[in-house]
Write an enzyme that holds these catalytic residues in place. Structure first.
Site, short mmCIF file in Angstrom:
data_model
loop_
_atom_site.label_atom_id
_atom_site.label_comp_id
_atom_site.label_asym_id
_atom_site.label_seq_id
_atom_site.Cartn_x
_atom_site.Cartn_y
_atom_site.Cartn_z
N PRO A 1 0.84 -1.14 0.05
CA PRO A 1 0.06 -0.11 0.00
C PRO A 1 0.85 1.31 0.16
CG PRO A 1 -0.82 -1.57 1.85
CD PRO A 1 0.71 -2.03 1.19
N PRO A 2 0.19 2.39 -0.30
CA PRO A 2 1.17 3.54 -0.13
C PRO A 2 1.56 4.09 1.00
CG PRO A 2 -1.12 3.78 -1.48
CD PRO A 2 -1.03 2.63 -0.94
N GLY A 3 2.71 4.66 1.03
CA GLY A 3 3.24 4.93 2.29
C GLY A 3 3.78 4.26 3.33
N THR A 4 3.98 2.63 2.81
CA THR A 4 4.48 1.62 3.57
C THR A 4 6.10 1.72 3.83
OG1 THR A 4 4.13 0.23 1.85
CG2 THR A 4 2.64 0.12 3.65
N LYS B 1 8.33 1.60 0.38
CA LYS B 1 8.91 0.85 -0.50
C LYS B 1 10.33 1.79 -0.82
CE LYS B 1 5.04 0.92 -2.99
NZ LYS B 1 4.12 1.54 -1.92
N THR B 2 10.06 3.00 -1.30
CA THR B 2 11.09 3.75 -1.73
C THR B 2 12.21 3.95 -0.64
OG1 THR B 2 9.60 5.13 -3.02
CG2 THR B 2 11.89 6.16 -2.64
N GLU C 1 -26.70 9.27 17.09
CA GLU C 1 -25.27 8.82 17.51
C GLU C 1 -25.46 7.93 18.57
OE1 GLU C 1 -22.93 8.82 15.62
OE2 GLU C 1 -23.88 10.56 13.94
N HIS D 1 -25.99 4.44 17.47
CA HIS D 1 -24.58 3.78 17.33
C HIS D 1 -23.99 3.19 18.22
CE1 HIS D 1 -25.35 4.40 13.26
NE2 HIS D 1 -25.08 5.77 12.99
N ASP E 1 -24.27 5.53 6.51
CA ASP E 1 -24.39 4.03 6.99
C ASP E 1 -24.90 2.97 6.04
OD1 ASP E 1 -23.48 5.64 9.49
OD2 ASP E 1 -25.43 6.11 9.96
#
Length: 630
Positions: A206-209, A211-212, A428, A431, A505
């Site tokens: 996923p993005p931001g993990t 890799k670069t 709310e 919920h 919802d």
């Protein structure tokens, strides 16, 4: 004299400009001829015997008028004049008939047919234009303009500061690439045994993990040059440019071997072939073909290793993923609790925080956060503390920053009517009640009626641990919790007062139920069958009808479960709603205490913004003593 070819172009352009200016100025000088007598007056003066003499120079006649006397008897000396001759074939005969002394001079003027300096300048300008065009074509042939060169960044070993110790939360991925570092450090150890190091490594996640960051750490640990570029750099509208850029990249890498070539977002150029215009024969596919050829053409121990990163491995061409090109895929997932704690400690060391801030507590409340998300969390907390003129960052600042990231910024300036606020509070509260009473629901972290993002209020749940799967009981309970807000509006205000506030919802519950039926095989009637999620996945009308029926049944069961729970606990819903109307925000512990019937004292949250929650008119609040007692 000029080592750089561009200097020649500058010189040629200067000479050309000078020649054009000179040519223009000379022509202007030529045209500056005073023409003070029109031709008709000239012929009239000839016939009136007023011309003393003339000199014919091509199309120009120069002459002198005879002396004359005015009416007063004063003598007027004759003046010189010039006149331009038009087509008048009997000019010489007219002059001779009127006894005008005539002299004819044949001189090559600019407008004549002679050869002058001005024509030399014209020829020189044309020659210079031809030279420039020739040089342009030759330069384009050799790509001296750099059109086919990719925007590649090269980092030498002394520029590499990132190490494996800087990459946190992905220990398994670091182990997968450790042998690449070892190979780059000592390739002979592998070549003696005939081992072949992977030519390409694909980092998927996923993005931001990170890799670069992991690719930079590999180069930093190995101490080799690091070439970094992006897949989009190879995609151009000009035919052949992308393939030429690929060749240029690998030529540079080969000269610096052993080295690493990192291609970020490779899915920009590596998508499946055959899906473009003209049967897929487009420029992007030619670029991909060249990339495949370059990766397949490496010698066994040439020392050039390609590392690519993507979060869309499903769209990559099969030829790119076969052994011999990208031999290995390293999956980089979101960090677990231990990884999040380590990442938070790293970024917290870079800011000024209070000594009592516990990274583990913050890590527990951030499941699903990537390394980039955690870095952003620390930065947001620092910004909040600075905005409040604090010298150090507290844990409350991290709490507020997390809520802002997950739920959006508070919109306390949003104007709402008393009826809307009351409806939101009961919505709310429904919920919150079902989240506390139903089995296997993630614990409530916070309930609020302060608008955040696109919602007028919300109940936030945070899991106690990292989850990799869910069971059918949890799915049914989550669907019931999602339906609870709509049910509270029906029970406490009537069906004719139900609002559109439950649209998000309902959408979430429907998607959850559909996934359970067609992806996870959790429907007894449909069974453990995967029916796909895209439009191209064809199913029969009968099966589609059965899927819709099962989804509707699962939603109806959740609706009934929520309605039964709320009906049995109406008084608890009212207590939660009254507390929300008075204090606007409740913590999970406060909600659970209200449901249990414990006596609690609800305090204003010290990390909330001090800006008052603006309303269009005053809202009738409940009795404070009664709310606190409840």
């Amino acid at each position: 004299m000029f080592k750089n070819w561009k200097n020649w172009y500058v010189l040629v352009l200067i000479v050309l400009l000078f020649s054009l200016i000179s040519n223009d100025s000379l022509k202007k000088e030529e045209k500056v001829i005073e023409n003070n007598m029109i031709f008709s007056d000239f012929i009239k003066n000839v016939k009136d015997k007023k011309i003393e003499s003339v000199v014919i120079k091509g199309e120009i006649v120069e002459g002198k008028l005879k002396d004359s006397k005015t009416k007063d008897g004063k003598e007027v000396k004759g003046e010189n004049f010039t006149s331009k001759v038009v087509l008048y074939p009997k000019l010489l005969e007219t002059l001779e008939e009127n006894n005008v002394p005539t002299e004819v001079k044949i001189e090559p003027l600019a407008s004549g047919s002679g050869f002058s300096f001005i024509k030399i300048v014209d020829i020189l300008g044309s020659v210079l234009w031809i030279v420039i065009l020739v040089l342009l074509f030759k330069s384009m042939k050799g790509d001296k303009f750099g059109i086919a060169k990719t925007n590649i960044k090269m980092f030498t070993p002394d520029m590499q500061k990132v190490r494996f110790s800087d990459v946190l939360g992905i220990d398994e991925a670091k182990q997968d690439v450790a042998e690449i570092v070892d190979f780059l450090r000592d390739s002979k150890k592998y070549s003696r045994l005939g081992a072949k190091i992977p030519k390409g490594v694909l980092l998927v996640g996923p993005p931001g993990t990170g890799k670069t960051l992991l690719a930079k750490a590999i180069a930093g640990e190995a101490g080799v040059p690091f070439f970094s570029t992006s897949g989009s750099e190879f995609v151009e509208m000009f035919v052949g440019v992308g393939a030429s850029r690929v060749r240029s990249l690998f030529e540079q890498a080969t000269k610096s071997a052993p080295c690493l070539v990192f291609i970020d977002e490779i899915d920009a150029v590596g998508r499946h072939r055959g899906s473009g215009y003209g049967g897929g024969n487009d420029e992007r596919e030619q670029t991909l073909n060249q990339l495949l050829v370059e990766m397949d053409g490496f010698a066994i121990n040439k020392g050039v290793i390609v590392i690519a990163a993507t979060n869309r491995v499903d769209v990559l061409d099969d030829a790119l993923l076969r052994p011999g090109r990208f031999d290995r895929q390293v999956f980089i997932d979101l960090p677990d609790l231990k990884g999040r704690e380590a990442i938070l400690k790293k970024y917290m060391n870079e800011v000024n925080i209070l000594s009592d801030v516990n990274p583990l507590n913050i890590a527990r409340g951030t499941p699903g956060f990537s390394g980039a998300d955690l870095a952003n969390l620390v930065n947001e907390a620092a910004l909040i503390a600075a905005r409040r003129n604090r010298k150090q960052i507290s844990e409350n600042d991290f709490e507020y920053a997390r809520d802002k990231i997950l739920m959006g910024a508070e919109k306390k300036s949003k104007t709402m009517s008393p009826d809307e606020i009351k409806n939101t509070a009961y919505h709310e509260a429904g919920h919150a009640l079902c989240a506390v009473l139903l089995p296997e629901v993630d614990p409530i972290h916070k309930a609020t009626i302060i608008p955040r993002g696109q919602s007028l209020g919300l109940v936030q749940k945070l899991p106690e641990r990292d989850k990799v799967s869910v069971n059918i009981t949890e799915i049914k309970s989550d669907i019931a919790v999602a339906m609870a807000g709509r049910i509270c509006e029906e029970i406490f205000f009537g069906k004719d007062k139900v609002t559109t506030g439950a649209s998000a919802d309902i959408k979430m519950a429907t998607e959850y139920a559909r996934n359970a039926v067609i992806k996870w095989g959790l429907s007894d009637k449909i069974g453990p069958v995967f029916y796909g999620t895209d439009e191209n996945y064809k199913i029969s009308e009968t099966t589609a009808r059965e899927i819709d029926q099962e989804v509707k049944k699962m939603l109806d069961d959740g609706y009934k479960l929520a309605k039964s729970t709320i009906t049995k606990n109406k008084s608890k819903v009212e207590k939660i709603a009254k507390a929300l109307l008075e204090f606007e925000t409740l913590t999970g512990d406060e909600v659970r205490a209200i449901v249990k019937g414990d006596k609690i004292t609800i305090k204003k949250k010290d990390y909330e913004e001090k800006t008052p929650f603006l309303r269009s008119s005053s809202v009738p609040l409940t009795d404070k003593k009664q709310t606190k007692k409840d």
